[in-house]
Design a protein around this motif. Structure first.
Motif, PDB file in Angstrom:
ATOM      1  N   TYR A 232       0.836  -1.201   0.000  1.00  0.00           N
ATOM      2  CA  TYR A 232       0.000   0.000   0.000  1.00  0.00           C
ATOM      3  C   TYR A 232       0.874   1.256   0.000  1.00  0.00           C
ATOM      4  CZ  TYR A 232      -3.293   3.565   1.565  1.00  0.00           C
ATOM      5  OH  TYR A 232      -4.048   4.702   1.664  1.00  0.00           O
ATOM      6  N   TYR A 233       1.897   1.272   0.830  1.00  0.00           N
ATOM      7  CA  TYR A 233       2.746   2.455   0.906  1.00  0.00           C
ATOM      8  C   TYR A 233       3.738   2.536  -0.257  1.00  0.00           C
ATOM      9  CZ  TYR A 233       0.819   3.588   5.442  1.00  0.00           C
ATOM     10  OH  TYR A 233      -0.049   3.940   6.451  1.00  0.00           O
ATOM     11  N   ARG A 234       4.168   1.384  -0.748  1.00  0.00           N
ATOM     12  CA  ARG A 234       5.118   1.387  -1.862  1.00  0.00           C
ATOM     13  C   ARG A 234       4.434   1.598  -3.212  1.00  0.00           C
ATOM     14  NH1 ARG A 234      10.258  -0.243  -0.751  1.00  0.00           N
ATOM     15  NH2 ARG A 234      10.644  -1.266   1.249  1.00  0.00           N
ATOM     16  N   GLY A 235       3.255   1.029  -3.383  1.00  0.00           N
ATOM     17  CA  GLY A 235       2.636   1.065  -4.708  1.00  0.00           C
ATOM     18  C   GLY A 235       1.182   1.457  -4.733  1.00  0.00           C
ATOM     19  N   ALA A 236       0.648   1.953  -3.619  1.00  0.00           N
ATOM     20  CA  ALA A 236      -0.746   2.405  -3.536  1.00  0.00           C
ATOM     21  C   ALA A 236      -1.720   1.301  -3.934  1.00  0.00           C
ATOM     22  CB  ALA A 236      -0.960   3.640  -4.419  1.00  0.00           C
ATOM     23  N   PHE A 237      -1.365   0.040  -3.591  1.00  0.00           N
ATOM     24  CA  PHE A 237      -2.285  -1.062  -3.875  1.00  0.00           C
ATOM     25  C   PHE A 237      -3.017  -1.440  -2.598  1.00  0.00           C
ATOM     26  CE2 PHE A 237      -3.350  -5.583  -4.613  1.00  0.00           C
ATOM     27  CZ  PHE A 237      -4.254  -5.350  -5.625  1.00  0.00           C
ATOM     28  N   PHE A 238      -4.342  -1.536  -2.679  1.00  0.00           N
ATOM     29  CA  PHE A 238      -5.164  -1.644  -1.481  1.00  0.00           C
ATOM     30  C   PHE A 238      -5.380  -3.091  -1.034  1.00  0.00           C
ATOM     31  CE2 PHE A 238      -9.292  -0.964   0.823  1.00  0.00           C
ATOM     32  CZ  PHE A 238      -8.783  -0.091   1.768  1.00  0.00           C
ATOM     33  N   PHE A 239      -5.408  -4.035  -1.973  1.00  0.00           N
ATOM     34  CA  PHE A 239      -5.735  -5.421  -1.631  1.00  0.00           C
ATOM     35  C   PHE A 239      -4.475  -6.269  -1.483  1.00  0.00           C
ATOM     36  CE2 PHE A 239      -9.526  -4.388  -4.483  1.00  0.00           C
ATOM     37  CZ  PHE A 239     -10.292  -3.948  -3.417  1.00  0.00           C
ATOM     38  N   SER A 240      -4.446  -7.115  -0.463  1.00  0.00           N
ATOM     39  CA  SER A 240      -3.318  -8.027  -0.273  1.00  0.00           C
ATOM     40  C   SER A 240      -3.409  -9.182  -1.272  1.00  0.00           C
ATOM     41  CB  SER A 240      -3.319  -8.590   1.150  1.00  0.00           C
ATOM     42  OG  SER A 240      -4.447  -9.445   1.332  1.00  0.00           O
ATOM     43  N   GLU A 241      -2.294  -9.895  -1.433  1.00  0.00           N
ATOM     44  CA  GLU A 241      -2.282 -11.042  -2.351  1.00  0.00           C
ATOM     45  C   GLU A 241      -3.287 -12.103  -1.929  1.00  0.00           C
ATOM     46  OE1 GLU A 241       1.595 -12.626  -2.924  1.00  0.00           O
ATOM     47  OE2 GLU A 241       2.446 -10.755  -3.672  1.00  0.00           O
ATOM     48  N   SER A 242      -3.433 -12.313  -0.631  1.00  0.00           N
ATOM     49  CA  SER A 242      -4.362 -13.351  -0.162  1.00  0.00           C
ATOM     50  C   SER A 242      -5.816 -12.932  -0.332  1.00  0.00           C
ATOM     51  CB  SER A 242      -4.089 -13.679   1.310  1.00  0.00           C
ATOM     52  OG  SER A 242      -4.340 -12.545   2.139  1.00  0.00           O
ATOM     53  N   PHE A 243      -6.068 -11.603  -0.377  1.00  0.00           N
ATOM     54  CA  PHE A 243      -7.438 -11.113  -0.528  1.00  0.00           C
ATOM     55  C   PHE A 243      -7.868 -11.055  -1.997  1.00  0.00           C
ATOM     56  CE2 PHE A 243     -10.621  -7.465  -0.094  1.00  0.00           C
ATOM     57  CZ  PHE A 243     -11.598  -8.263   0.480  1.00  0.00           C
ATOM     58  N   LEU A 244      -6.910 -11.006  -2.916  1.00  0.00           N
ATOM     59  CA  LEU A 244      -7.239 -10.896  -4.340  1.00  0.00           C
ATOM     60  C   LEU A 244      -8.194 -11.988  -4.825  1.00  0.00           C
ATOM     61  CD1 LEU A 244      -3.892  -9.779  -6.021  1.00  0.00           C
ATOM     62  CD2 LEU A 244      -6.093  -8.591  -6.118  1.00  0.00           C
ATOM     63  N   PRO A 245      -7.916 -13.271  -4.556  1.00  0.00           N
ATOM     64  CA  PRO A 245      -8.851 -14.288  -5.037  1.00  0.00           C
ATOM     65  C   PRO A 245     -10.224 -14.201  -4.383  1.00  0.00           C
ATOM     66  CG  PRO A 245      -7.162 -15.274  -3.639  1.00  0.00           C
ATOM     67  CD  PRO A 245      -6.733 -13.874  -3.908  1.00  0.00           C
ATOM     68  N   VAL A 246     -10.290 -13.675  -3.177  1.00  0.00           N
ATOM     69  CA  VAL A 246     -11.574 -13.545  -2.483  1.00  0.00           C
ATOM     70  C   VAL A 246     -12.449 -12.514  -3.182  1.00  0.00           C
ATOM     71  CG1 VAL A 246     -12.699 -12.937  -0.306  1.00  0.00           C
ATOM     72  CG2 VAL A 246     -10.561 -14.239  -0.283  1.00  0.00           C
ATOM     73  N   ILE A 247     -11.892 -11.326  -3.430  1.00  0.00           N
ATOM     74  CA  ILE A 247     -12.701 -10.276  -4.038  1.00  0.00           C
ATOM     75  C   ILE A 247     -12.934 -10.555  -5.520  1.00  0.00           C
ATOM     76  CG2 ILE A 247     -10.745  -8.743  -4.559  1.00  0.00           C
ATOM     77  CD1 ILE A 247     -12.675  -6.419  -3.739  1.00  0.00           C
ATOM     78  N   ALA A 248     -11.952 -11.167  -6.188  1.00  0.00           N
ATOM     79  CA  ALA A 248     -12.150 -11.543  -7.590  1.00  0.00           C
ATOM     80  C   ALA A 248     -13.279 -12.572  -7.699  1.00  0.00           C
ATOM     81  CB  ALA A 248     -10.866 -12.103  -8.177  1.00  0.00           C
ATOM     82  N   GLY A 249     -13.330 -13.498  -6.748  1.00  0.00           N
ATOM     83  CA  GLY A 249     -14.408 -14.487  -6.750  1.00  0.00           C
ATOM     84  C   GLY A 249     -15.770 -13.839  -6.579  1.00  0.00           C
TER      85      GLY A 249
END
Length: 620
Positions: A232-249
């Motif tokens: 989040y601080y390095r690249g302004a990305f809000f979702f973690s790698e583990s959360f990506l498949p959850v929200i994509a689903g």
């Protein structure tokens, strides 16, 4: 000439299949990323793709969202879609929506995802100053957020017919007020909860805008795990790698519904699925159903299945068992939640379950790609996967304590609308079995049809019937002359233009009950010609001459309006072969034919279609 240029469709499809299979077997973030890069190197423009399998997705966000695009791309391909994804420039979502000439509108998406995090909607000092804000100031901030988002959405829906998914806000798990947050009239958590509730209320009746409960997803996943602080601080990305498949689903649930990839029927084994133990060994009194913790888990699984049945998902049985013993449990066991009336069809025998599945598909008149298979045996599951890959096979957990969780995690049963007819689908299929038994007792088809005592109600579309009409348009495949799909917003727009369109619904009732709305026709008016844009009927009523009644009503209206010719269109698909001869069988002459469409014409000054005498008709 390069090797790539020599690649054939078959070669590209084979490579794509291999890439996706590797992801399916090991769905890690690294494998998704590698698969995405490999797919982008394929010349997919060479593939001949059905337009109905294409999906255009636009991502608008206040943060870096590219990794989510990777998941949506791969997940879409895993279900047979061919995605094209547009990513709005970083934090430019307001400009993209408000600019009529933006790249977003040029892209013309089917689905738009708006992901805005709370920090982008509030001033930097909001959190440290929250304790000092008055209640009035807090309410003003809430209103500003609601007005900002609703204003953008109003503009968006006026410019596009795309399905819009708006993320709600993730409610903070931390408050500077600590344990006193809930003691405040408007603490930090309630501040965000109320915004989410207002958004949900604001778009509850909308058939174009859906509020995605990202806060609920984050809570389920764990809010501290849903955000990767370093990224989040390095690249302004809000979702973690583990959360990506959850929200994509979660998004895929909407995408599947939009592209009519929902499943309609759950096919169940019995032993160690609906009850614990082996009936043939443990007997009626020995199976686990209720009582101990294991038995209660099976009862809860049945309760969950019953909730699916009550929302319109069909249930069926495919089990190796002695029929008399199994049906006794279903009919008589005091702890059975599901009874015989809840199952649309049954195959309880010692035959190959693949053969049974094919018979169930035929009896229910639904495609294999509409079916889900649940069986505790890994061998039976693998046999089904290999023989019938269209069937969704659930990897049932070893423990019955996790059966409910496994079913809940499937995102394959979603629809964008749910009508009263949908909720009663299971009852209708039970009545259908009764009709089949009656038909077997009659000597001729005409004698059977007369004995049904049928009444048909044909009405023009209104606000009450449009949700069901939309559902039928997007779910009916076999007796569907054109298989054109429309959203509810599009149906409503057509219905608001009676000078250009006429939309009909058809309802059927007989001695066994009310089938509900089972037919839809959309007519485009073009001077002295009426063109049947869509003509479709549920497979439940095919074979009763109802389609003739429906067509006769349209002809009657056309003649009354001085129309000279009624034009019918047939667009062939893999599933609508049963409708191919419809216009020919009703006296239409063929006026055009190519590989994409066949057009037919009926001269209304010379020809007509008669109503079957055994059907009573109620008109608008």
């Amino acid at each position: 000439m390069s090797f790539r240029n020599n690649e054939t469709d078959k070669t590209i499809e084979s490579k794509l299949k291999d890439i996706l299979e590797a992801v399916r077997k090991e769905p890690t973030y690294l494998n998704y990323w590698n698969a995405y890069k490999r797919i982008r190197r394929l010349d997919l423009t060479k593939l001949s793709v059905d337009e109905k399998k294409r999906v255009k997705i636009a991502l608008l966000s206040s943060f870096t969202i590219e990794p989510l695009a990777i998941y949506l791309d791969i997940e879409s391909r895993l279900v047979g879609l061919y995605p094209e994804i547009y990513i709005s420039p970083f934090n430019q979502y307001p400009q993209e929506i408000l600019n009529d000439e933006s790249e977003l509108y040029k892209f013309d998406p089917d689905l738009i995802i708006i992901a805005v995090h709370a920090e982008a909607l509030l001033e930097e000092n909001f959190l440290p100053r929250f304790v000092l804000l008055s209640e009035e100031e807090k309410r003003e901030r809430q209103d500003e957020i609601i007005n900002h988002l609703s204003g953008l959405l109003s503009k968006l829906v006026s410019k596009t017919k795309a399905l819009v998914l708006l993320n709600n806000l993730v409610v903070p798990w931390f408050s500077p007020l600590g344990i006193l947050d809930d003691k405040m009239e408007l603490g930090l958590k309630r501040f965000f909860q109320e915004i989410n509730q207002r958004l949900a209320d604001l778009y509850r009746e909308s058939r174009q805008v859906y509020v995605v409960d990202v806060d609920g997803l984050a809570s389920r996943h764990g809010k501290t795990r849903s955000l990767n602080y370093e990224m989040y601080y390095r690249g302004a990305f809000f979702f973690s790698e583990s959360f990506l498949p959850v929200i994509a689903g979660e998004y895929m649930g909407y995408i599947k519904a939009l592209k009519n990839l929902m499943r309609k029927c759950i096919v169940l084994d019995l032993d160690n699925v609906l009850w614990g133990g082996i009936l043939g060994e443990d007997g009626f009194d020995g199976i686990k159903l209720g009582g101990d913790p294991v038995g209660r888990a099976y009862m809860d699984f049945q309760r969950l299945l019953l909730s699916y049945y009550n929302r319109g998902i069909l249930l069926a049985i495919n089990s190796k068992n002695n029929f008399d013993e199994a049906i006794r449990v279903i009919r008589e066991h005091p702890n059975m939640i599901l009874r015989e009336k809840n199952f649309a069809a049954m195959r309880i025998n010692w035959r190959d379950k693949v053969e049974n599945m094919l018979e169930l598909s035929s009896e229910l008149n639904i495609g294999l790609d509409s079916m889900v298979f649940i069986d505790d045996s890994p061998q039976e599951r693998e046999r089904m996967r290999q023989a019938l890959p269209e069937v969704l096979v659930v990897d049932l957990p070893a423990s019955p304590f996790r059966y409910c969780q496994a079913l809940k995690e499937l995102n394959d049963f979603n629809t964008l609308v749910l009508s009263e007819e949908d909720k009663r689908r299971g009852e209708m299929y039970y009545a259908r079995r009764k009709r089949r038994q009656l038909m077997e007792s009659k000597r001729t088809l005409e004698e059977f049809l007369k004995s049904l005592d049928m009444t048909v109600e044909i009405k023009y579309a209104d606000k009450f019937s449009i949700p069901r009409i939309t559902s039928l348009i997007n779910r009916t495949n076999q007796f569907n002359l054109t298989t054109r799909r429309y959203t509810q917003a599009e149906v409503e727009e057509m219905n608001s233009q009676p000078e250009k369109f006429q939309i009909y619904s058809l309802r059927v009732m007989d001695r066994f009950g009310d089938e509900g709305i089972v037919g839809v026709a959309i007519v485009r008016k073009d001077g002295k010609n009426w063109i049947i844009d869509s003509f479709l009927m549920s497979c439940r009523v095919i074979g009763r001459k109802i389609e003739t009644v429906f067509l006769a009503k349209i002809i009657e209206d056309a003649k009354r309006n001085g129309v000279s010719y009624l034009i019918g269109e047939y667009i062939p698909t893999k599933k609508n072969e049963p409708a191919k001869s419809f216009y020919k069988d009703h006296g239409f002459e063929k006026i055009h034919e190519d590989e994409k469409i066949t057009r037919w014409r009926l001269n209304l000054e010379k020809s007509t279609v008669k109503m079957p005498e055994w059907v009573r008709v109620k008109n608008d």
